[in-house]
Motif scaffolding. Structure first.
Motif, PDB file in Angstrom:
ATOM      1  N   LEU A 222       0.834  -1.206   0.000  1.00 29.23           N
ATOM      2  CA  LEU A 222       0.000   0.000   0.000  1.00 29.23           C
ATOM      3  C   LEU A 222       0.864   1.251   0.000  1.00 29.23           C
ATOM      4  O   LEU A 222       1.822   1.346   0.780  1.00 29.23           O
ATOM      5  CB  LEU A 222      -0.908   0.011   1.242  1.00 29.23           C
ATOM      6  CG  LEU A 222      -1.830  -1.199   1.396  1.00 29.23           C
ATOM      7  CD1 LEU A 222      -2.580  -1.121   2.719  1.00 29.23           C
ATOM      8  CD2 LEU A 222      -2.813  -1.281   0.233  1.00 29.23           C
ATOM      9  N   PHE A 223       0.506   2.192  -0.855  1.00 28.89           N
ATOM     10  CA  PHE A 223       1.248   3.444  -0.912  1.00 28.89           C
ATOM     11  C   PHE A 223       0.845   4.330   0.263  1.00 28.89           C
ATOM     12  O   PHE A 223      -0.343   4.485   0.556  1.00 28.89           O
ATOM     13  CB  PHE A 223       0.954   4.170  -2.236  1.00 28.89           C
ATOM     14  CG  PHE A 223       1.892   5.306  -2.492  1.00 28.89           C
ATOM     15  CD1 PHE A 223       3.142   5.072  -3.047  1.00 28.89           C
ATOM     16  CD2 PHE A 223       1.546   6.609  -2.170  1.00 28.89           C
ATOM     17  CE1 PHE A 223       4.028   6.118  -3.285  1.00 28.89           C
ATOM     18  CE2 PHE A 223       2.419   7.655  -2.394  1.00 28.89           C
ATOM     19  CZ  PHE A 223       3.666   7.410  -2.952  1.00 28.89           C
ATOM     20  N   GLU A 224       1.845   4.891   0.931  1.00 26.45           N
ATOM     21  CA  GLU A 224       1.572   5.789   2.062  1.00 26.45           C
ATOM     22  C   GLU A 224       1.142   7.136   1.505  1.00 26.45           C
ATOM     23  O   GLU A 224       1.981   7.974   1.151  1.00 26.45           O
ATOM     24  CB  GLU A 224       2.835   5.950   2.932  1.00 26.45           C
ATOM     25  CG  GLU A 224       3.314   4.686   3.604  1.00 26.45           C
ATOM     26  CD  GLU A 224       2.431   4.257   4.770  1.00 26.45           C
ATOM     27  OE1 GLU A 224       1.489   4.985   5.124  1.00 26.45           O
ATOM     28  OE2 GLU A 224       2.678   3.167   5.313  1.00 26.45           O
ATOM     29  N   LYS A 225      -0.170   7.315   1.437  1.00 25.41           N
ATOM     30  CA  LYS A 225      -0.692   8.541   0.809  1.00 25.41           C
ATOM     31  C   LYS A 225      -0.366   9.789   1.634  1.00 25.41           C
ATOM     32  O   LYS A 225      -0.356  10.899   1.108  1.00 25.41           O
ATOM     33  CB  LYS A 225      -2.202   8.402   0.613  1.00 25.41           C
ATOM     34  CG  LYS A 225      -2.543   7.380  -0.480  1.00 25.41           C
ATOM     35  CD  LYS A 225      -4.007   7.383  -0.830  1.00 25.41           C
ATOM     36  CE  LYS A 225      -4.816   6.646   0.203  1.00 25.41           C
ATOM     37  NZ  LYS A 225      -6.188   6.313  -0.229  1.00 25.41           N
ATOM     38  N   ASP A 226      -0.120   9.583   2.924  1.00 27.75           N
ATOM     39  CA  ASP A 226       0.168  10.729   3.792  1.00 27.75           C
ATOM     40  C   ASP A 226       1.666  11.012   3.892  1.00 27.75           C
ATOM     41  O   ASP A 226       2.106  11.676   4.837  1.00 27.75           O
ATOM     42  CB  ASP A 226      -0.377  10.464   5.206  1.00 27.75           C
ATOM     43  CG  ASP A 226      -1.884  10.310   5.201  1.00 27.75           C
ATOM     44  OD1 ASP A 226      -2.534  11.036   4.427  1.00 27.75           O
ATOM     45  OD2 ASP A 226      -2.402   9.470   5.952  1.00 27.75           O
ATOM     46  N   ILE A 227       2.428  10.562   2.916  1.00 31.55           N
ATOM     47  CA  ILE A 227       3.881  10.622   3.055  1.00 31.55           C
ATOM     48  C   ILE A 227       4.393  12.052   3.212  1.00 31.55           C
ATOM     49  O   ILE A 227       5.351  12.294   3.969  1.00 31.55           O
ATOM     50  CB  ILE A 227       4.583   9.893   1.879  1.00 31.55           C
ATOM     51  CG1 ILE A 227       6.089   9.844   2.115  1.00 31.55           C
ATOM     52  CG2 ILE A 227       4.255  10.491   0.533  1.00 31.55           C
ATOM     53  CD1 ILE A 227       6.498   9.100   3.359  1.00 31.55           C
ATOM     54  N   ALA A 231       6.516  13.201   6.344  1.00 31.46           N
ATOM     55  CA  ALA A 231       7.851  13.804   6.220  1.00 31.46           C
ATOM     56  C   ALA A 231       7.915  15.122   6.986  1.00 31.46           C
ATOM     57  O   ALA A 231       8.894  15.398   7.704  1.00 31.46           O
ATOM     58  CB  ALA A 231       8.186  14.025   4.746  1.00 31.46           C
ATOM     59  N   ASP A 232       6.856  15.924   6.875  1.00 26.54           N
ATOM     60  CA  ASP A 232       6.839  17.215   7.580  1.00 26.54           C
ATOM     61  C   ASP A 232       6.905  17.023   9.096  1.00 26.54           C
ATOM     62  O   ASP A 232       7.625  17.750   9.795  1.00 26.54           O
ATOM     63  CB  ASP A 232       5.561  17.991   7.226  1.00 26.54           C
ATOM     64  CG  ASP A 232       5.641  18.580   5.822  1.00 26.54           C
ATOM     65  OD1 ASP A 232       6.762  18.630   5.277  1.00 26.54           O
ATOM     66  OD2 ASP A 232       4.586  18.963   5.281  1.00 26.54           O
TER      67      ASP A 232
END
Lengths: 485, 100
Positions: A222-227, A231-232
């Protein structure tokens, strides 16, 4: 049992040999005159004695017992068992690459240095980093190297940060590498959608956080949509974001860890870039970093001055050398060959096909196995055998039954947050026919579990050796060969 | 496989009122990846096909086919303490490895 299914020592018969040596034409010496008596054998060495043909058959039979991508479908999740083009092997065997010595003067190995330099540059573009080291010899060593870079970076800033955050779906090497690098690991739970729980992350991030290690897409595919938000959060606390490149096959040419906000990246050349999976042999886990971290990269680095390539060791902040010489050179040649033969468009097609194949297979299997995360996946997906467990059959049994059909089983019981997990990564190099044949087999096994579970519980039936007694092997391991007279 | 129960486990079990469809179970818990690690849990669970029932102090304990394979010819002690709850103490656990 055929003789070539025995140990070489068991088919040995005295006075047989594969080679007849000519009579010695030099004087015989008495060993007793040359060596202390306590160093001399008291009995003859029990070396196997077999004719050449039997020897060849023995080792050919042994080699045929190996299973690899060249033998059949190998959907081992998170391991990216794709086809390794044979062209890579041809290029790595060119004399200019295979017959040079690490201590040769730089001016005599300019071609090899150019290849290393270009590979550094290519991997930097692919990962969105500013500089790359090719030294680490495996993914895990890449992780350790990246974490040591993070540690030295923080120390240089007067901070002794002690925590590394790791999601609960992370590869086991992430917390292991963090521990070896001297950090304490903190596990961040996944949310109901299988992604990093951002609120939990906020609770754990603080000014003692050295880094967050993340695989994107995750081991659940699953792609981490909140990446970007992730990161922030980490950056605002002064931490670094570490990208575990194990699943880079899903994003190759489409996006980069750099664009997602990562600061340190390791890539597994044996996964994404078609170098052989070592099985303990040579590997490579290059590490890329953003500009701010470049001074901490291992030395020597390959640099270019004018039209000359050289080893650069002059970097006082470097963490030092992490591998003898300059990494596993032959492996690096293979990866470079792959990148150059594929080109940018080819690499983009890799990730597109890898994702398409995984979603196709997932759709075919979802009616028969529970898909705990039913949304569109990236390059791999996870099924759960919980319904089969109620029928008395476990995922371990499904894996054993797959052996009967000539398949390497998927990764099982990982990630740990999915009960009875089956983690399937078909890769881009398989045909639709192969995917369909595997799906048909999985469906047949699902039906067998309902109609004839013993067929699955007692598998494998067609392998040279049936189901192994793993308990006995654990409790009474035989670790030394004993000759039976 | 022989199952014994400590006094603490027996008392705690007798004090529980289980839902009708649940029974005690000794269950192999497998953690994997590149290798496998197996340890054993004492849980309350629904029956599975091909379960074998063992009895200790008159109480039925379910064991499935895979778990039996790991625990045949061994003894298992079920214990209870406030901190960990129920535990299945076996003669061995079975650790694998992992890789990257």
């Amino acid at each position: 049992m055929k003789p070539y299914h025995s140990l070489i020592f068991e088919i040995s018969q005295s006075d047989r040999s594969a080679v007849d040596l000519p009579e010695s034409d030099v004087d015989t010496i008495e060993l007793n005159d040359k060596f202390p008596s306590h160093l001399l054998r008291e009995t003859e060495a029990e070396l196997p004695e077999v004719p050449e043909l039997q020897l060849i058959r023995h080792y050919t039979a042994l080699s045929n017992k190996n299973y690899g991508v060249d033998s059949g479908f190998y959907p081992l999740g998170s391991c990216t068992m794709k086809y390794n083009p044979k062209l890579n092997e041809d290029v790595a065997r060119l004399e200019g690459f295979s017959r040079i010595h690490p201590y040769q003067p730089e001016e005599t190995i300019q071609g090899a240095l150019e290849l290393l330099y270009q590979l550094q540059e290519d991997l930097a573009v692919i990962s969105g980093m500013d500089a790359v080291t090719l030294q680490p010899s495996a993914g895990a060593q890449g992780e350790w190297t990246g974490l040591m870079i993070a540690k030295n970076y923080h120390r240089q800033n007067g901070e002794n940060r002690s925590k590394v955050l790791v999601p609960d779906s992370a590869h086991g090497t992430n917390p292991a590498s963090a521990a070896v690098a001297g950090f304490e690991t903190v596990t961040i739970p996944s949310n109901a959608n299988g992604r990093v729980d951002v609120e939990a992350l906020k609770e754990h991030v603080d000014h003692d956080t050295a880094a967050l290690m993340l695989t994107n897409p995750s081991t659940l595919g699953l792609f981490e949509k909140d990446i970007i938000e992730i990161a922030d959060i980490v950056h605002q606390a002064g931490g670094l974001l570490y990208y575990d490149g194990a699943n880079a096959n899903a994003i190759l040419g489409k996006t980069t860890p750099g664009k997602m906000g990562f600061d340190i990246v390791h890539l597994n050349l044996h996964k994404t870039f078609t170098t052989p999976h070592g099985g303990g042999g040579p590997g490579a886990g290059p590490v890329g970093v953003v500009k701010e971290l470049t001074p901490y990269l291992p030395v020597p680095r390959i640099t270019k001055e004018g039209d000359q390539y050289r080893f650069d060791t002059e970097e006082p902040l470097s963490i030092g050398r992490v591998k003898g010489y300059y990494g596993n050179f032959g492996i690096l040649v293979r990866a470079y060959t792959y990148i150059r033969t594929m080109g940018p468009e080819g690499l983009r097609q890799v990730s597109e096909s890898a994702v398409l194949h995984a979603n196709y297979l997932k759709k075919r299997l979802e009616p028969y196995f529970v898909a705990p995360y039913p949304q569109i996946c990236k390059h791999e997906f996870v099924l759960s055998g919980i319904n089969q467990k109620k029928l008395g059959v476990r995922t371990l049994d499904i894996a054993k039954r797959l052996l009967d059909f000539g398949y390497h089983p998927p990764t099982i019981y990982f990630p740990l947050n999915v009960e009875e997990a089956l983690m399937i990564e078909p890769t881009e190099t398989e045909t639709k026919e192969t995917l369909d044949a595997f799906a048909d087999t999985m469906i047949q096994i699902a039906k067998e579990i309902e109609e004839n579970p013993m067929m699955v519980l007692e598998a494998p039936h067609t392998t040279v050796i049936g189901r192994l007694d793993e308990t006995k092997a654990s409790r009474k391991p035989i670790l030394r060969y004993t000759k039976h007279e | 496989m022989m199952i014994t129960m400590t006094k603490e486990a027996k008392n705690q079990l007798q004090s529980l009122t289980l839902a009708e469809h649940l029974l005690p179970r000794i269950d192999a818990h497998v953690a994997g990846g590149c290798g496998l690690a197996v340890n054993f849990l004492f849980i309350f669970d629904q029956p599975r096909k091909l379960d074998t029932l063992y009895y200790s102090h008159g109480m039925a304990i379910q064991v499935d086919y895979v778990t039996q394979q790991y625990l045949y010819n061994t003894s298992v002690t079920v214990d209870y303490n406030e901190e960990d709850g129920f535990c299945a103490i076996t003669e061995f656990t079975f650790d694998g490895n992992s890789c990257s």
